[in-house]
Design an enzyme around this catalytic site. Structure first.
Site, mmCIF file in Angstrom:
data_model
loop_
_atom_site.group_PDB
_atom_site.id
_atom_site.type_symbol
_atom_site.label_atom_id
_atom_site.label_comp_id
_atom_site.label_asym_id
_atom_site.label_seq_id
_atom_site.Cartn_x
_atom_site.Cartn_y
_atom_site.Cartn_z
ATOM 1 N N LEU A 228 108.372 55.831 -14.008
ATOM 2 C CA LEU A 228 107.703 55.392 -15.849
ATOM 3 C C LEU A 228 107.404 54.191 -15.220
ATOM 4 O O LEU A 228 107.922 52.809 -14.808
ATOM 5 C CB LEU A 228 108.764 55.393 -16.552
ATOM 6 C CG LEU A 228 108.338 55.291 -17.851
ATOM 7 C CD1 LEU A 228 106.911 56.140 -18.090
ATOM 8 C CD2 LEU A 228 109.619 55.369 -18.689
ATOM 9 N N ASP A 229 105.835 53.874 -15.536
ATOM 10 C CA ASP A 229 105.290 52.555 -15.566
ATOM 11 C C ASP A 229 105.173 51.375 -13.815
ATOM 12 O O ASP A 229 104.706 50.752 -14.203
ATOM 13 C CB ASP A 229 105.833 51.567 -16.612
ATOM 14 C CG ASP A 229 105.308 52.520 -17.755
ATOM 15 O OD1 ASP A 229 104.797 52.318 -18.073
ATOM 16 O OD2 ASP A 229 106.151 52.114 -18.925
ATOM 17 N N GLU A 230 105.392 52.378 -12.931
ATOM 18 C CA GLU A 230 105.313 52.071 -11.959
ATOM 19 C C GLU A 230 104.463 52.778 -11.040
ATOM 20 O O GLU A 230 103.320 52.314 -9.675
ATOM 21 C CB GLU A 230 106.511 51.651 -10.924
ATOM 22 C CG GLU A 230 107.388 51.218 -11.886
ATOM 23 C CD GLU A 230 108.776 51.522 -11.389
ATOM 24 O OE1 GLU A 230 108.793 51.516 -9.969
ATOM 25 O OE2 GLU A 230 109.998 51.139 -11.893
#
Length: 289
Positions: A228-230
């Protein structure tokens, strides 16, 4: 081949003579080189190239070109793609409650500043339908709960497939996509979020940023991955703020930065300016497009 701009993206192990071999290949096929951008990652010994060609006057077909290029690419271990610029990409925008990114993307699309076809808007809420109506874009309301998540994702995926969607833009779509969904559209989903992450995850990040007295706020656009979000970062921007900023002003400034960052990321993708390498995005600047 008819007159058109052809773009090749190339990634391979760094080695001597690459530029000469690649440019000579296209010269011999009758192409005129419009721009040739390159980058060498000396840490990983990896070479990247974005080369744009004018096909005016060439006699070779697309099939013949790709077959011939493969003969060059295979021994040199090229990972490559080609875009002929003869069709606009189909885009779907996914959104929940927040409207600023949606408004901005649709305005740029209608003004011709994003070279694509926005085929649909998909939302888990019915709140923003009026914006879709304003821009005459189909709006699909697909509510989701914890119990219906997989069923809803299947509906979304079927919609995207039925409309031959090339790029999905998460313009503040506040749902976590499954690994299966993300991998099905690998490197074809762009997400936007504030740049406080991972410091201020969850709800009200601007309130907590205010409480910590941050001096910079910004936004990050990246490809969605299982982490997530990486995912690979495409675009980022920041703006300085002071102790006088309130949570409301921070949120407003953050929204403005988000719009610019997301629009640039989408444009970079549509213009074939990006090569994904591991968890990094190599983003070539515009070169006379």
């Amino acid at each position: 081949m008819k007159s058109q701009v052809v773009t090749f993206l190339i990634k391979c192990p760094d080695q001597k003579g690459l530029v000469a071999k690649i440019t000579s290949f296209f010269y011999d096929k009758g192409f005129n080189i419009l721009s040739c951008q390159q980058y060498v990652n000396s840490i990983e010994d990896t070479y990247f190239m974005r080369i744009r060609l004018n096909a005016d006057g060439t006699e070779i077909s697309k099939k013949e070109l790709e077959k011939s290029f493969l003969e060059l690419a295979t021994p040199l271990e090229f990972n490559w793609s080609v875009n002929y610029g003869d069709k606009k990409q189909n885009v779907a925008i996914m959104v929940s409650h927040t409207s600023h990114n949606l408004y901005d993307l649709l305005e740029r699309y209608k003004e011709g500043r994003l070279d694509c076809n926005v085929k649909m808007i998909i939302s888990n809420h019915d709140k923003l339908r009026h914006i879709a109506d304003m821009f005459d874009v189909p709006y699909h309301y697909l509510p989701v709960t914890k119990e219906t998540k997989l069923q809803q994702e299947t509906q979304v995926r079927n919609l995207l497939d039925a409309n031959a969607i090339d790029l999905v833009v998460m313009a503040r779509y506040m749902q976590i996509l499954s690994s299966d969904f993300i991998n099905y559209f690998k490197d074809k989903i762009i997400n936007i979020h504030h740049s406080f992450l991972p410091a201020f995850q969850g709800a009200n990040p601007y309130k907590r940023a205010y409480e910590r007295g941050v001096k910079l706020i910004g936004a990050t656009a990246h490809y969605a991955t299982e982490d997530l979000d990486e995912g690979p970062i495409i675009e980022q921007d920041v703006k300085p703020v002071t102790h006088e900023s309130t949570p409301t002003t921070l949120k407003r400034i953050g929204a403005d930065i988000e719009k610019l960052v997301l629009a640039r990321a989408v444009k970079n993708h549509l213009n074939n300016q990006i090569i994904v390498s591991g968890n990094r995005a190599i983003v070539f600047p515009e070169a006379g497009e």
